[in-house]
Scaffold this motif. Sequence first.
Motif, PDB file in Angstrom:
ATOM      1  N   MET A   1      32.439  60.383  48.268  1.00  0.00           N
ATOM      2  CA  MET A   1      33.468  59.396  48.502  1.00  0.00           C
ATOM      3  C   MET A   1      33.127  58.104  47.762  1.00  0.00           C
ATOM      4  O   MET A   1      31.978  57.807  47.519  1.00  0.00           O
ATOM      5  CB  MET A   1      33.546  59.057  49.993  1.00  0.00           C
ATOM      6  CG  MET A   1      34.366  59.965  50.891  1.00  0.00           C
ATOM      7  SD  MET A   1      35.969  60.446  50.366  1.00  0.00           S
ATOM      8  CE  MET A   1      36.952  59.178  50.997  1.00  0.00           C
ATOM      9  N   ILE A   2      34.156  57.336  47.499  1.00  0.00           N
ATOM     10  CA  ILE A   2      33.985  56.055  46.819  1.00  0.00           C
ATOM     11  C   ILE A   2      33.718  54.989  47.864  1.00  0.00           C
ATOM     12  O   ILE A   2      34.389  54.919  48.887  1.00  0.00           O
ATOM     13  CB  ILE A   2      35.255  55.698  46.030  1.00  0.00           C
ATOM     14  CG1 ILE A   2      35.524  56.738  44.950  1.00  0.00           C
ATOM     15  CG2 ILE A   2      35.154  54.317  45.446  1.00  0.00           C
ATOM     16  CD1 ILE A   2      36.806  56.513  44.202  1.00  0.00           C
ATOM     17  N   ASP A   3      32.706  54.175  47.575  1.00  0.00           N
ATOM     18  CA  ASP A   3      32.375  53.075  48.477  1.00  0.00           C
ATOM     19  C   ASP A   3      33.492  52.033  48.399  1.00  0.00           C
ATOM     20  O   ASP A   3      33.873  51.574  47.319  1.00  0.00           O
ATOM     21  CB  ASP A   3      31.026  52.482  48.064  1.00  0.00           C
ATOM     22  CG  ASP A   3      30.571  51.396  49.001  1.00  0.00           C
ATOM     23  OD1 ASP A   3      31.041  51.372  50.151  1.00  0.00           O
ATOM     24  OD2 ASP A   3      29.745  50.565  48.571  1.00  0.00           O
ATOM     25  N   LEU A   7      34.866  49.440  45.282  1.00  0.00           N
ATOM     26  CA  LEU A   7      36.237  49.497  44.798  1.00  0.00           C
ATOM     27  C   LEU A   7      36.903  48.121  44.862  1.00  0.00           C
ATOM     28  O   LEU A   7      37.570  47.690  43.921  1.00  0.00           O
ATOM     29  CB  LEU A   7      37.040  50.507  45.629  1.00  0.00           C
ATOM     30  CG  LEU A   7      38.501  50.687  45.230  1.00  0.00           C
ATOM     31  CD1 LEU A   7      38.610  51.227  43.811  1.00  0.00           C
ATOM     32  CD2 LEU A   7      39.199  51.601  46.215  1.00  0.00           C
ATOM     33  N   LEU A   8      36.704  47.393  45.968  1.00  0.00           N
ATOM     34  CA  LEU A   8      37.261  46.052  46.097  1.00  0.00           C
ATOM     35  C   LEU A   8      36.658  45.091  45.078  1.00  0.00           C
ATOM     36  O   LEU A   8      37.344  44.210  44.544  1.00  0.00           O
ATOM     37  CB  LEU A   8      37.078  45.528  47.516  1.00  0.00           C
ATOM     38  CG  LEU A   8      37.894  46.238  48.600  1.00  0.00           C
ATOM     39  CD1 LEU A   8      37.524  45.689  49.974  1.00  0.00           C
ATOM     40  CD2 LEU A   8      39.372  46.089  48.346  1.00  0.00           C
ATOM     41  N   ALA A  12      38.829  43.101  42.303  1.00  0.00           N
ATOM     42  CA  ALA A  12      38.751  41.643  42.204  1.00  0.00           C
ATOM     43  C   ALA A  12      38.348  41.210  40.803  1.00  0.00           C
ATOM     44  O   ALA A  12      38.890  40.241  40.258  1.00  0.00           O
ATOM     45  CB  ALA A  12      37.773  41.096  43.238  1.00  0.00           C
ATOM     46  N   ALA A  13      37.418  41.921  40.193  1.00  0.00           N
ATOM     47  CA  ALA A  13      36.974  41.573  38.843  1.00  0.00           C
ATOM     48  C   ALA A  13      38.102  41.768  37.840  1.00  0.00           C
ATOM     49  O   ALA A  13      38.338  40.924  36.970  1.00  0.00           O
ATOM     50  CB  ALA A  13      35.755  42.406  38.454  1.00  0.00           C
ATOM     51  N   VAL A  14      38.824  42.878  37.937  1.00  0.00           N
ATOM     52  CA  VAL A  14      39.939  43.136  37.022  1.00  0.00           C
ATOM     53  C   VAL A  14      41.039  42.090  37.223  1.00  0.00           C
ATOM     54  O   VAL A  14      41.614  41.580  36.262  1.00  0.00           O
ATOM     55  CB  VAL A  14      40.485  44.567  37.232  1.00  0.00           C
ATOM     56  CG1 VAL A  14      41.788  44.774  36.474  1.00  0.00           C
ATOM     57  CG2 VAL A  14      39.450  45.588  36.785  1.00  0.00           C
ATOM     58  N   GLY A  15      41.325  41.736  38.473  1.00  0.00           N
ATOM     59  CA  GLY A  15      42.320  40.704  38.736  1.00  0.00           C
ATOM     60  C   GLY A  15      41.907  39.357  38.181  1.00  0.00           C
ATOM     61  O   GLY A  15      42.721  38.615  37.629  1.00  0.00           O
ATOM     62  N   GLY A  16      40.631  39.011  38.310  1.00  0.00           N
ATOM     63  CA  GLY A  16      40.136  37.746  37.766  1.00  0.00           C
ATOM     64  C   GLY A  16      40.244  37.697  36.255  1.00  0.00           C
ATOM     65  O   GLY A  16      40.649  36.682  35.675  1.00  0.00           O
TER      66      GLY A  16
END
Length: 114
Positions: A1-3, A7-8, A12-16
Amino acid sequence: MIDISALLTVIAAVGGIACVLCWAAKHIPIGEPGPEPGARNSTRMTPEQLRLRISHDAPYWPLTLSEARRACQQHRGCSLEHCGRKRAGFTALYRAGKLQPDNRIAELLQRTRF
């Protein structure tokens, strides 16, 4: 599973990064060449000169004739209705008798506070 926290963090990094790129697209001119090295316009200005050069606000004091001439030259692309510095320059020149504007501009200059 993905932590979920990883993922958050990625979201957040992509949004920034997207926010920074959108800001840069609006505020950084691309494709506009700067002055050539050693060109006449590449002289350094003091912060005060730069502030006065780019300010379109009306000054807090009446302009002298030399300041008025400089303001009219620096703001020749601005309209009198929207540029307080150009309006102050025109007003000083008009009141000193150095300028004969048409009727529409004369009415605008007579309503100016200086």
